[in-house]
Design a protein around this motif. Structure first.
Motif, mmCIF file in Angstrom:
data_model
loop_
_atom_site.group_PDB
_atom_site.id
_atom_site.type_symbol
_atom_site.label_atom_id
_atom_site.label_comp_id
_atom_site.label_asym_id
_atom_site.label_seq_id
_atom_site.Cartn_x
_atom_site.Cartn_y
_atom_site.Cartn_z
ATOM 1 N N GLY A 1 0.814 -1.207 0.000
ATOM 2 C CA GLY A 1 0.000 0.000 0.000
ATOM 3 C C GLY A 1 0.850 1.261 0.000
ATOM 4 O O GLY A 1 2.086 1.202 0.023
ATOM 5 N N THR A 2 0.195 2.387 -0.009
ATOM 6 C CA THR A 2 0.873 3.683 -0.049
ATOM 7 C C THR A 2 1.057 4.228 1.357
ATOM 8 O O THR A 2 0.107 4.294 2.131
ATOM 9 N N ASP A 3 2.277 4.599 1.693
ATOM 10 C CA ASP A 3 2.531 5.188 2.999
ATOM 11 C C ASP A 3 2.102 6.656 2.962
ATOM 12 O O ASP A 3 2.488 7.403 2.047
ATOM 13 N N PRO A 4 1.318 7.110 3.967
ATOM 14 C CA PRO A 4 0.820 8.492 3.933
ATOM 15 C C PRO A 4 1.913 9.547 3.992
ATOM 16 O O PRO A 4 1.793 10.606 3.376
ATOM 17 N N LEU A 5 3.001 9.278 4.744
ATOM 18 C CA LEU A 5 4.086 10.262 4.803
ATOM 19 C C LEU A 5 4.788 10.379 3.456
ATOM 20 O O LEU A 5 5.129 11.469 3.007
ATOM 21 N N ALA A 6 5.006 9.222 2.803
ATOM 22 C CA ALA A 6 5.641 9.246 1.484
ATOM 23 C C ALA A 6 4.751 9.951 0.469
ATOM 24 O O ALA A 6 5.225 10.766 -0.340
ATOM 25 N N LYS A 7 3.456 9.655 0.521
ATOM 26 C CA LYS A 7 2.519 10.278 -0.417
ATOM 27 C C LYS A 7 2.473 11.787 -0.225
ATOM 28 O O LYS A 7 2.511 12.550 -1.201
ATOM 29 N N ALA A 8 2.409 12.224 1.030
ATOM 30 C CA ALA A 8 2.344 13.663 1.308
ATOM 31 C C ALA A 8 3.605 14.383 0.853
ATOM 32 O O ALA A 8 3.557 15.546 0.435
ATOM 33 N N ALA A 9 4.750 13.695 0.934
ATOM 34 C CA ALA A 9 6.024 14.311 0.557
ATOM 35 C C ALA A 9 6.325 14.176 -0.933
ATOM 36 O O ALA A 9 7.284 14.774 -1.426
ATOM 37 N N GLY A 10 5.543 13.360 -1.628
ATOM 38 C CA GLY A 10 5.772 13.166 -3.051
ATOM 39 C C GLY A 10 6.986 12.315 -3.354
ATOM 40 O O GLY A 10 7.648 12.495 -4.385
ATOM 41 N N VAL A 11 7.317 11.361 -2.441
ATOM 42 C CA VAL A 11 8.448 10.464 -2.656
ATOM 43 C C VAL A 11 7.939 9.038 -2.780
ATOM 44 O O VAL A 11 6.828 8.715 -2.363
ATOM 45 N N ALA A 12 8.786 8.176 -3.322
ATOM 46 C CA ALA A 12 8.345 6.814 -3.629
ATOM 47 C C ALA A 12 8.226 5.932 -2.398
ATOM 48 O O ALA A 12 7.358 5.055 -2.345
ATOM 49 N N ILE A 13 9.108 6.123 -1.427
ATOM 50 C CA ILE A 13 9.106 5.277 -0.234
ATOM 51 C C ILE A 13 9.297 6.136 1.010
ATOM 52 O O ILE A 13 9.895 7.214 0.962
ATOM 53 N N LYS A 14 8.795 5.646 2.119
ATOM 54 C CA LYS A 14 8.824 6.399 3.371
ATOM 55 C C LYS A 14 10.235 6.824 3.793
ATOM 56 O O LYS A 14 10.410 7.962 4.265
ATOM 57 N N PRO A 15 11.285 5.970 3.705
ATOM 58 C CA PRO A 15 12.616 6.412 4.143
ATOM 59 C C PRO A 15 13.128 7.672 3.453
ATOM 60 O O PRO A 15 14.029 8.335 3.972
ATOM 61 N N LEU A 16 12.552 8.005 2.296
ATOM 62 C CA LEU A 16 12.959 9.226 1.592
ATOM 63 C C LEU A 16 12.142 10.445 2.019
ATOM 64 O O LEU A 16 12.467 11.574 1.628
ATOM 65 N N ALA A 17 11.100 10.236 2.822
ATOM 66 C CA ALA A 17 10.285 11.370 3.268
ATOM 67 C C ALA A 17 11.135 12.319 4.114
ATOM 68 O O ALA A 17 11.877 11.880 4.996
ATOM 69 N N PRO A 18 11.044 13.618 3.861
ATOM 70 C CA PRO A 18 11.931 14.559 4.562
ATOM 71 C C PRO A 18 11.504 14.824 6.000
ATOM 72 O O PRO A 18 10.323 14.912 6.316
ATOM 73 N N VAL A 19 12.502 14.944 6.849
ATOM 74 C CA VAL A 19 12.332 15.394 8.228
ATOM 75 C C VAL A 19 13.378 16.482 8.448
ATOM 76 O O VAL A 19 14.577 16.221 8.296
ATOM 77 N N ALA A 20 12.930 17.664 8.764
ATOM 78 C CA ALA A 20 13.831 18.807 8.955
ATOM 79 C C ALA A 20 14.768 18.984 7.759
ATOM 80 O O ALA A 20 15.954 19.270 7.913
ATOM 81 N N GLY A 21 14.220 18.763 6.558
ATOM 82 C CA GLY A 21 14.970 19.113 5.362
ATOM 83 C C GLY A 21 15.765 18.030 4.693
ATOM 84 O O GLY A 21 16.346 18.282 3.634
ATOM 85 N N GLU A 22 15.804 16.823 5.268
ATOM 86 C CA GLU A 22 16.511 15.751 4.587
ATOM 87 C C GLU A 22 15.830 14.408 4.821
ATOM 88 O O GLU A 22 15.064 14.252 5.778
ATOM 89 N N PRO A 23 16.081 13.421 3.945
ATOM 90 C CA PRO A 23 15.406 12.137 4.074
ATOM 91 C C PRO A 23 15.615 11.523 5.455
ATOM 92 O O PRO A 23 16.720 11.538 5.992
ATOM 93 N N MET A 24 14.539 10.974 6.012
ATOM 94 C CA MET A 24 14.609 10.469 7.388
ATOM 95 C C MET A 24 15.661 9.396 7.573
ATOM 96 O O MET A 24 16.267 9.293 8.635
#
Length: 261
Positions: free
Chosen positions: A15-38
């Motif tokens: 399924g689609t991770d909501p944090l990844a979807k909101a950030a426009g990235v393919a997978i959650k580990p790439l979702a930004p936190v304070a300006g860089e991928p988590m």
């Protein structure tokens, strides 16, 4: 002590991770936190710690991490290895434990453990050393004393209410049967009673009636499987705050801002 190999779980659930979807990235580990991928935060913490010898990153899509300019450094680092992740965490770990080239001890954590730092790793490694398996938890009073509005999933025992800190230790291959059990209940990870019942009726009733302590329960589970199992009660509240929801990310960014300020 022998340096541990760290395993960083950076895969995707169905399924689609909501944090990844909101950030426009393919997978959650790439979702930004304070300006860089988590994923960059726990990866750097692990690689900088003297108890860690190498870092294995488990993901279904290594190219998404090595191909992103902000995380490409992981593919270039001499101590980082990418391993293919399966559909579930436990099944992937089972496959690793069965490989002859994988050595112990293993320290396992997750890509969303953004606040992982040297003090947490110091405590966890120190208290886990010598165990066949150890799990880190945070007691509710520890968290609420620092962050009273933070919401977690709690397991209730006689010695408190506990939440997971996404840190696991496998000191030897003896931990394999416990990982196999984890695999069976993986789909029910948010249902505390289901997890407890998998360890037998005594553990389930003990928790429900508050006649068992978590520390004693984990030790008994270890004895059931013929191994030394240990609870590491983390003394830092941040150990159980992962980047799982937008509210978590907001809190983490506030904590990071306070540290930098």
């Amino acid at each position: 002590m022998t340096k541990a190999a760290a395993i960083l779980l950076a895969g995707s659930r169905p399924g689609t991770d909501p944090l990844a979807k909101a950030a426009g990235v393919a997978i959650k580990p790439l979702a930004p936190v304070a300006g860089e991928p988590m994923i960059n935060y726990p990866a750097r913490a692990l690689l900088a710690h003297p108890a860690i010898g190498k870092l294995m990153i488990l993901t279904q899509t290594p190219s998404l991490l090595t191909g992103d300019p902000a995380t490409a450094w992981l593919g270039e680092h001499p101590c980082v290895i990418f391993e293919q992740s399966g559909a579930g965490i436990a099944s992937t770990l089972m496959a690793l434990l069965d490989r002859p080239d994988v050595t112990f001890p293993l320290l396992v954590t997750t890509a969303d453990h953004v606040l992982l730092g040297p003090a947490m790793l110091d405590q966890f490694v120190r208290e886990a050393e010598g165990a066949d398996m150890a799990v880190a938890m945070v007691e509710r009073a520890t968290l609420l004393a620092r962050y009273p509005d933070s919401r977690r999933t709690w397991l209730k025992f006689r010695d408190g209410w506990w939440s997971g800190a996404n840190l696991f230790w496998f000191g030897s291959v003896k931990a394999r049967p416990v990982v196999a059990l984890w695999q069976e209940v993986e789909q029910d990870r948010k249902k505390g009673w289901k997890i407890l019942s998998a360890f037998g009726p005594v553990a389930l009733l003990g928790a429900m009636l508050r006649i068992s302590t978590l520390r004693g329960g984990i030790a008994r589970v270890g004895r059931r499987f013929g191994l030394i199992a240990r609870l590491v009660a983390m003394n830092r509240a941040e150990a159980c705050i992962d980047a799982d929801k937008p509210d978590d990310v907001a809190l983490i960014e506030r904590i990071l801002g306070e540290r930098r300020g």
